[in-house]
Design an enzyme around this catalytic site. Structure first.
Site: not given
Ligand code: GRF
Length: 205
Positions: A17, A113
Site C-alpha cells: 500500500s 517504519h
Molecule cells: C507498513 O506498515 C510499513 O510501515 C512497514 O510495513 C508495512 C507495509 O505495508 N514497514 P504495505 O505493504 O506498504 O501496505
C-alpha cells in the site's frame, strides 16, 4: 539541483500500500521522482499486481533461490543497476540488508517504519505501543543505516492512541499517515531538499 525526475525503485514483500501511495503521488509530472521499478523478494506479493496494472516495470528477486544473503543482495543490486535506479524506497520489504548493500546507496536508501523512531524498532509495533499504554504513536521515514530501523529521520507523523484501539484500528490510523509522509519524504530527497549532513550520517552506517 537537477530538474530531471529521479528514477526510484520501491522494494516490497507483500501488500504494497505504501508503494501504491508512492506510485499515485509520482503520477504528477512535477513530482521530483518517478517510480521506475517495483521489486519484490516474494513472487506472490499482492502489491505487484497494482504496479503491473499501472504500467510500472516489475521485478522479482526471490531470496529463497539464493544460497547466501550476499548472493541475494548482489542480484538485487544488479537489477537496480540494470534499471538505472537512483533512489531505493523500502516499503514493507521484509529482508534485513547487510552493510554492503546499505553502503551502495548512501543518502539514497529510504525506509518507512510504523512507529515514532527511535521508539519501537522491529516488529509488532502497534501491539507493543498498546501494551505500553502510550497515548501517541505514529510512523517514520528514515535513511537506512547498518542497524535495524536506524538512520537519520526524514519525516514523522504522530497519531493519537485511543482507549478503544485494537492493533488493527491503530495500524489503520498509522497507515493513513504513512501514505502521506512517504511521498512527501521522497519528494524532499529527490528534490535535493534534505540537509547534506543527514545524508552523510546515513552513509556512515
Ligand atoms: C507498513 O506498515 C510499513 O510501515 C512497514 O510495513 C508495512 C507495509 O505495508 N514497514 P504495505 O505493504 O506498504 O501496505
Amino acid at each position: 539541483m537537477s530538474s530531471r525526475r529521479k528514477r526510484t525503485a520501491v522494494l516490497i514483500s507483500g501488500r504494497g500500500s505504501n508503494m501504491r501511495a508512492l506510485i499515485e503521488r509520482a503520477r504528477d509530472p512535477l513530482f521530483p521522482a518517478e517510480i521506475s521499478l517495483a521489486l519484490s523478494n516474494r513472487p506472490e506479493a499482492p502489491g505487484l499486481a497494482f504496479a503491473n496494472d499501472n504500467g510500472i516495470p516489475c521485478a522479482i528477486v526471490d531470496h529463497k533461490t539464493y544460497a547466501t544473503r550476499q548472493e541475494f543482495e548482489k542480484a538485487l543490486q544488479a537489477v537496480l543497476e540494470a534499471h538505472r535506479i537512483e533512489i531505493v524506497c523500502l516499503a514493507g520489504f521484509m529482508r534485513l540488508l547487510t552493510p554492503w548493500f546499505v553502503e551502495q546507496w548512501p543518502g539514497r536508501l529510504l525506509n518507512i517504519h510504523p512507529a515514532l523512531l527511535p521508539a519501537y524498532r522491529g516488529l509488532h509495533t502497534h501491539e507493543r505501543a498498546l501494551a505500553d499504554g502510550v497515548k501517541i504513536h505514529g510512523c517514520t521515514v528514515h535513511f537506512v543505516s547498518a542497524g535495524v530501523d536506524e538512520g537519520p529521520i526524514i519525516a514523522q507523523a504522530a497519531v493519537p492512541v485511543l482507549d478503544s484501539d485494537t492493533p488493527e484500528t491503530l495500524a489503520a490510523r498509522v497507515l493513513e499517515q504513512e501514505h502521506i509522509i512517504y511521498p512527501a519524504a521522497l519528494a524532499r530527497v529527490a528534490g535535493g531538499l534534505v540537509p547534506p549532513q543527514a545524508k552523510c550520517e546515513a552513509s556512515g552506517g
